[in-house]
Design a protein around this motif. Structure first.
Motif, mmCIF file in Angstrom:
data_model
loop_
_atom_site.group_PDB
_atom_site.id
_atom_site.type_symbol
_atom_site.label_atom_id
_atom_site.label_comp_id
_atom_site.label_asym_id
_atom_site.label_seq_id
_atom_site.Cartn_x
_atom_site.Cartn_y
_atom_site.Cartn_z
ATOM 1 N N VAL A 60 121.465 -31.394 68.917
ATOM 2 C CA VAL A 60 120.225 -31.960 69.481
ATOM 3 C C VAL A 60 119.905 -33.241 68.720
ATOM 4 O O VAL A 60 119.867 -33.244 67.488
ATOM 5 C CB VAL A 60 119.053 -30.960 69.336
ATOM 6 N N TRP A 61 119.681 -34.315 69.473
ATOM 7 C CA TRP A 61 119.427 -35.614 68.824
ATOM 8 C C TRP A 61 118.806 -36.564 69.828
ATOM 9 O O TRP A 61 119.208 -36.599 70.992
ATOM 10 C CB TRP A 61 120.749 -36.187 68.309
ATOM 11 N N ASP A 62 117.823 -37.343 69.365
ATOM 12 C CA ASP A 62 117.168 -38.346 70.207
ATOM 13 C C ASP A 62 117.665 -39.734 69.806
ATOM 14 O O ASP A 62 117.429 -40.177 68.677
ATOM 15 C CB ASP A 62 115.643 -38.232 70.017
ATOM 16 N N LEU A 63 118.331 -40.377 70.750
ATOM 17 C CA LEU A 63 118.841 -41.739 70.496
ATOM 18 C C LEU A 63 117.721 -42.671 70.024
ATOM 19 O O LEU A 63 117.938 -43.563 69.212
ATOM 20 C CB LEU A 63 119.445 -42.284 71.804
ATOM 21 N N ALA A 64 116.514 -42.451 70.547
ATOM 22 C CA ALA A 64 115.395 -43.346 70.241
ATOM 23 C C ALA A 64 114.570 -42.835 69.070
ATOM 24 O O ALA A 64 113.422 -43.237 68.914
ATOM 25 C CB ALA A 64 114.522 -43.495 71.482
ATOM 26 N N ASN A 65 115.136 -41.970 68.242
ATOM 27 C CA ASN A 65 114.311 -41.455 67.131
ATOM 28 C C ASN A 65 113.906 -42.617 66.231
ATOM 29 O O ASN A 65 114.739 -43.442 65.839
ATOM 30 C CB ASN A 65 115.023 -40.300 66.397
ATOM 31 N N ALA A 67 125.636 -35.084 72.247
ATOM 32 C CA ALA A 67 124.254 -34.985 71.775
ATOM 33 C C ALA A 67 123.290 -35.152 72.949
ATOM 34 O O ALA A 67 123.565 -35.908 73.882
ATOM 35 C CB ALA A 67 123.978 -36.055 70.724
ATOM 36 N N ASP A 68 122.195 -34.449 72.863
ATOM 37 C CA ASP A 68 121.140 -34.584 73.879
ATOM 38 C C ASP A 68 119.812 -34.249 73.209
ATOM 39 O O ASP A 68 119.768 -33.427 72.294
ATOM 40 C CB ASP A 68 121.387 -33.625 75.054
ATOM 41 N N PHE A 69 118.747 -34.906 73.686
ATOM 42 C CA PHE A 69 117.448 -34.580 73.075
ATOM 43 C C PHE A 69 116.803 -33.356 73.706
ATOM 44 O O PHE A 69 115.743 -32.918 73.269
ATOM 45 C CB PHE A 69 116.505 -35.791 73.013
ATOM 46 N N ALA A 70 117.416 -32.791 74.743
ATOM 47 C CA ALA A 70 116.897 -31.560 75.359
ATOM 48 C C ALA A 70 117.637 -30.362 74.740
ATOM 49 O O ALA A 70 118.831 -30.181 74.997
ATOM 50 C CB ALA A 70 117.113 -31.599 76.865
ATOM 51 N N GLU A 103 99.691 -44.083 86.904
ATOM 52 C CA GLU A 103 99.602 -44.324 85.449
ATOM 53 C C GLU A 103 99.590 -43.007 84.669
ATOM 54 O O GLU A 103 100.199 -42.876 83.614
ATOM 55 C CB GLU A 103 98.335 -45.126 85.109
ATOM 56 N N PHE A 104 98.887 -42.013 85.225
ATOM 57 C CA PHE A 104 98.777 -40.718 84.542
ATOM 58 C C PHE A 104 100.169 -40.107 84.335
ATOM 59 O O PHE A 104 100.528 -39.682 83.235
ATOM 60 C CB PHE A 104 97.897 -39.766 85.377
ATOM 61 N N ASP A 105 100.973 -40.077 85.403
ATOM 62 C CA ASP A 105 102.320 -39.488 85.315
ATOM 63 C C ASP A 105 103.217 -40.311 84.396
ATOM 64 O O ASP A 105 104.020 -39.769 83.637
ATOM 65 C CB ASP A 105 102.979 -39.425 86.703
ATOM 66 N N GLU A 130 105.562 -40.092 77.356
ATOM 67 C CA GLU A 130 105.138 -39.669 76.020
ATOM 68 C C GLU A 130 106.052 -38.603 75.442
ATOM 69 O O GLU A 130 106.204 -38.478 74.238
ATOM 70 C CB GLU A 130 103.699 -39.151 76.050
ATOM 71 N N ASN A 131 106.662 -37.801 76.323
ATOM 72 C CA ASN A 131 107.510 -36.727 75.811
ATOM 73 C C ASN A 131 108.691 -36.446 76.751
ATOM 74 O O ASN A 131 108.796 -35.358 77.332
ATOM 75 C CB ASN A 131 106.665 -35.463 75.606
ATOM 76 N N PRO A 132 109.571 -37.428 76.906
ATOM 77 C CA PRO A 132 110.650 -37.250 77.882
ATOM 78 C C PRO A 132 111.556 -36.066 77.561
ATOM 79 O O PRO A 132 112.038 -35.388 78.471
ATOM 80 C CB PRO A 132 111.424 -38.576 77.823
ATOM 81 N N ALA A 133 111.759 -35.781 76.294
ATOM 82 C CA ALA A 133 112.661 -34.674 75.926
ATOM 83 C C ALA A 133 112.134 -33.360 76.495
ATOM 84 O O ALA A 133 112.899 -32.516 76.958
ATOM 85 C CB ALA A 133 112.800 -34.585 74.411
ATOM 86 N N ARG A 134 110.817 -33.208 76.461
ATOM 87 C CA ARG A 134 110.217 -31.965 76.968
ATOM 88 C C ARG A 134 110.522 -31.779 78.463
ATOM 89 O O ARG A 134 110.872 -30.694 78.906
ATOM 90 C CB ARG A 134 108.698 -32.007 76.731
ATOM 91 N N TYR A 135 110.377 -32.903 79.220
ATOM 92 C CA TYR A 135 110.581 -32.769 80.668
ATOM 93 C C TYR A 135 112.057 -32.607 81.029
ATOM 94 O O TYR A 135 112.392 -31.890 81.967
ATOM 95 C CB TYR A 135 109.888 -33.919 81.410
ATOM 96 N N TRP A 136 112.939 -33.233 80.257
ATOM 97 C CA TRP A 136 114.379 -32.984 80.476
ATOM 98 C C TRP A 136 114.708 -31.532 80.111
ATOM 99 O O TRP A 136 115.513 -30.883 80.761
ATOM 100 C CB TRP A 136 115.238 -33.940 79.630
ATOM 101 N N ASP A 137 114.052 -31.040 79.083
ATOM 102 C CA ASP A 137 114.329 -29.650 78.673
ATOM 103 C C ASP A 137 113.894 -28.672 79.772
ATOM 104 O O ASP A 137 114.600 -27.703 80.074
ATOM 105 C CB ASP A 137 113.613 -29.349 77.350
#
Ligand SMILES: C[S@@+](CC[C@H](N)C(=O)[O-])C[C@H]1O[C@@H](n2cnc3c(N)ncnc32)[C@H](O)[C@@H]1O
Length: 200
Positions: A181-186, A156-159, A76-78, A84-91
């Protein structure tokens, strides 16, 4: 859906990438339907193999693997951390791997011929929009083949680092290509910079 296979292939590319450098532009097209695996050592050469029959044993192995996966769900933690911040981890992924992880999507030419038909000299004006462009392994092969003066291709990519890799590539051509840079789910439903409503 061949995502599982793809991930496996991409992992193998990554492992090789330290010594081999960038793969972009180095992969030749293949013929769909003729990817017959004859040498076990070639197993990573394609995204998927053709004319493969699953035997009883393979079905059983797959079922066992699925069962095994269910025993180890993502903690659950992971789940919370990454969701919560997928763009950060893709980046971070692009910081570590740069353009050396994914292979050029050669199968797109066969599976989505319309994309490549759009690049012919006599094609109509067309705008292609790739959502989640990563380092450009779909974007660049299309751009490279382009002879259509009226093609516009948007990546476009959110990373942010992925978009930087695309923009800084020597294959990038701002005459036909645009990367942003763009987030489809914005949550505001904003369109990417440079994209007008009904323009794609
Ligand atoms: C598997 S990679 C594919 C990259 C590229 N399409 C290719 O063919 O190599 C998926 C990409 O989608 C991006 N992505 C995932 N969710 C996204 C979202 N909500 N908005 C924009 N990009 C997203 C990720 O950052 C990642 O670069």
């Amino acid at each position: 859906d061949n995502t599982g296979d793809q991930n496996a292939v991409e992992k193998s590319d990554f492992e090789k990438s330290d010594t081999e450098g960038s793969r972009i532009g180095r992969d030749l097209p293949f013929e769909f339907g003729k990817r017959n695996l004859t040498e076990e050592s070639d197993v990573w050469d394609h995204n998927a193999w053709d004319n493969v029959e699953w035997g009883e044993e393979q079905v059983q192995q797959a079922e066992e693997k699925i069962k095994e996966q269910f025993k180890h769900p993502v903690p659950e933690f992971d789940k919370k951390l990454y969701n919560e911040n997928p763009a950060r981890y893709w980046d971070i992924f692009y910081k570590n791997n740069k353009e050396n992880f994914f292979k050029d999507r050669k199968w797109l030419q066969i599976e989505f011929p319309i994309l490549y038909a759009s690049t012919r000299k006599d094609a109509e004006p067309v705008t292609i929009f790739e959502i989640g462009c990563g380092a450009g392994n779909t974007f660049f092969p299309i751009l490279k083949d382009n002879e259509n003066e009226n093609l516009r291709i948007i990546a476009a990519d959110f990373a942010p680092r992925a978009v930087e890799l695309v923009k800084n590539s020597e294959q990038f051509n701002p005459k036909y290509g645009h990367a942003t840079v763009w987030d489809l789910a914005n949550p505001d439903g904003n369109l990417p910079d440079g994209v007008e409503p009904h323009s794609v």
